[in-house]
Design a protein around this motif. Structure first.
Motif, mmCIF file in Angstrom:
data_model
loop_
_atom_site.group_PDB
_atom_site.id
_atom_site.type_symbol
_atom_site.label_atom_id
_atom_site.label_comp_id
_atom_site.label_asym_id
_atom_site.label_seq_id
_atom_site.Cartn_x
_atom_site.Cartn_y
_atom_site.Cartn_z
ATOM 1 N N PRO A 153 45.738 43.279 40.828
ATOM 2 C CA PRO A 153 45.045 43.846 39.674
ATOM 3 C C PRO A 153 45.745 45.113 39.208
ATOM 4 N N VAL A 154 45.506 45.496 37.965
ATOM 5 C CA VAL A 154 46.149 46.690 37.394
ATOM 6 C C VAL A 154 45.796 47.922 38.217
ATOM 7 N N ASN A 155 44.508 48.077 38.498
ATOM 8 C CA ASN A 155 44.054 49.243 39.266
ATOM 9 C C ASN A 155 43.565 48.772 40.625
ATOM 10 N N ILE A 156 44.272 49.177 41.651
ATOM 11 C CA ILE A 156 43.909 48.796 43.006
ATOM 12 C C ILE A 156 43.105 49.928 43.625
ATOM 13 N N ALA A 206 35.005 43.440 43.107
ATOM 14 C CA ALA A 206 35.606 42.122 43.280
ATOM 15 C C ALA A 206 36.911 42.043 42.489
ATOM 16 N N ARG A 207 36.948 42.665 41.317
ATOM 17 C CA ARG A 207 38.138 42.581 40.497
ATOM 18 C C ARG A 207 39.267 43.425 41.074
ATOM 19 N N ASP A 208 38.925 44.576 41.640
ATOM 20 C CA ASP A 208 39.967 45.508 42.028
ATOM 21 C C ASP A 208 40.434 45.385 43.474
HETATM 22 C C1 LIG Z 1 43.129 51.476 35.078
HETATM 23 O O1 LIG Z 1 42.958 52.864 35.269
HETATM 24 C C2 LIG Z 1 43.337 53.641 34.129
HETATM 25 C C3 LIG Z 1 43.264 55.104 34.514
HETATM 26 O O2 LIG Z 1 42.086 55.406 35.199
HETATM 27 C C4 LIG Z 1 42.432 53.261 32.960
HETATM 28 O O3 LIG Z 1 42.791 54.006 31.810
HETATM 29 C C5 LIG Z 1 42.560 51.775 32.675
HETATM 30 O O4 LIG Z 1 41.667 51.392 31.660
HETATM 31 C C6 LIG Z 1 42.287 50.961 33.916
HETATM 32 N N1 LIG Z 1 42.605 49.544 33.649
HETATM 33 C C7 LIG Z 1 41.831 48.532 34.078
HETATM 34 C C8 LIG Z 1 42.296 47.165 33.707
HETATM 35 O O5 LIG Z 1 40.808 48.708 34.728
#
Ligand SMILES: *[C@@H]1O[C@H](CO)[C@@H](O)[C@H](O)[C@H]1NC(C)=O
Ligand SMILES: *[C@@H]1O[C@H](CO)[C@@H](O)[C@H](O)[C@H]1NC(C)=O
Ligand SMILES: *[C@@H]1O[C@H](CO)[C@@H](O)[C@H](O)[C@H]1NC(C)=O
Length: 129
Positions: A62-65, A29-31
């Motif tokens: 989000p930071v990681n999609i 849900a977050r990503d």
């Molecule tokens: C995003 O991915 C990076 C590399 O996998 C990881 O180090 C980081 O903690 C992640 N950030 C979030 C907010 O999930």
């Protein structure tokens, strides 16, 4: 036959299943990022063969999609035309991509769908020749 032991096993297994499924559901849900299409919008009129920037709102990404690679397809009378990929392989965080209006019959119920993590439809718009 439900012996106390099988009841215990079932309870244990369902608690275990909950424990592993809850964080996974939250993570997804977050990503998952489903940016709304800004252009074309209702009232847009495109001419066959012209080039336009399709634009979408990247705010709140989000930071990681899960999947950052985008694809745009034409929606013809409500059906996604998978043979008509207008753009693909671009970054969903770009917020825009240039497409060429395909050679299709004039109609006022075309739409676009933007795929990244998930599909997002534009409002209906018009294509003329
Ligand atoms: C995003 O991915 C990076 C590399 O996998 C990881 O180090 C980081 O903690 C992640 N950030 C979030 C907010 O999930
Ligand atoms: C698309 O947008 C870019 C950046 O604003 C601009 O340079 C380019 O001319 C636009 N292309 C079309 C076909 O409108
Ligand atoms: C958009 O076009 C589709 C396909 O013709 C139609 O089913 C839908 O009702 C239209 N949506 C609106 C808001 O007019």
């Amino acid at each position: 036959m439900m012996t106390p032991f099988t009841t215990f096993i079932i309870t244990f297994l369902s608690l275990f299943a909950m424990a592993i499924s809850l964080p996974v559901a939250r993570l997804q849900a977050r990503d998952v990022f489903v940016p709304p299409i800004l252009y074309p919008h209702a009232g847009t009129i495109w001419k066959v063969g012209n080039h336009h920037n399709v634009t979408w709102d990247t705010a709140g990404a989000p930071v990681n999609i899960t999947n950052s690679i985008g694809h745009i397809y034409l929606v013809v009378h409500g059906l996604i035309d998978l043979d008509n990929e207008l753009a693909g392989g671009f970054n969903i965080l770009d917020g825009r991509v240039v497409i060429q209006v395909p050679d299709v019959a004039p109609a006022d119920d075309y739409a676009l769908v933007l795929f990244g993590d998930s599909g997002n439809f534009s409002p209906n718009f018009t294509i003329t020749d």
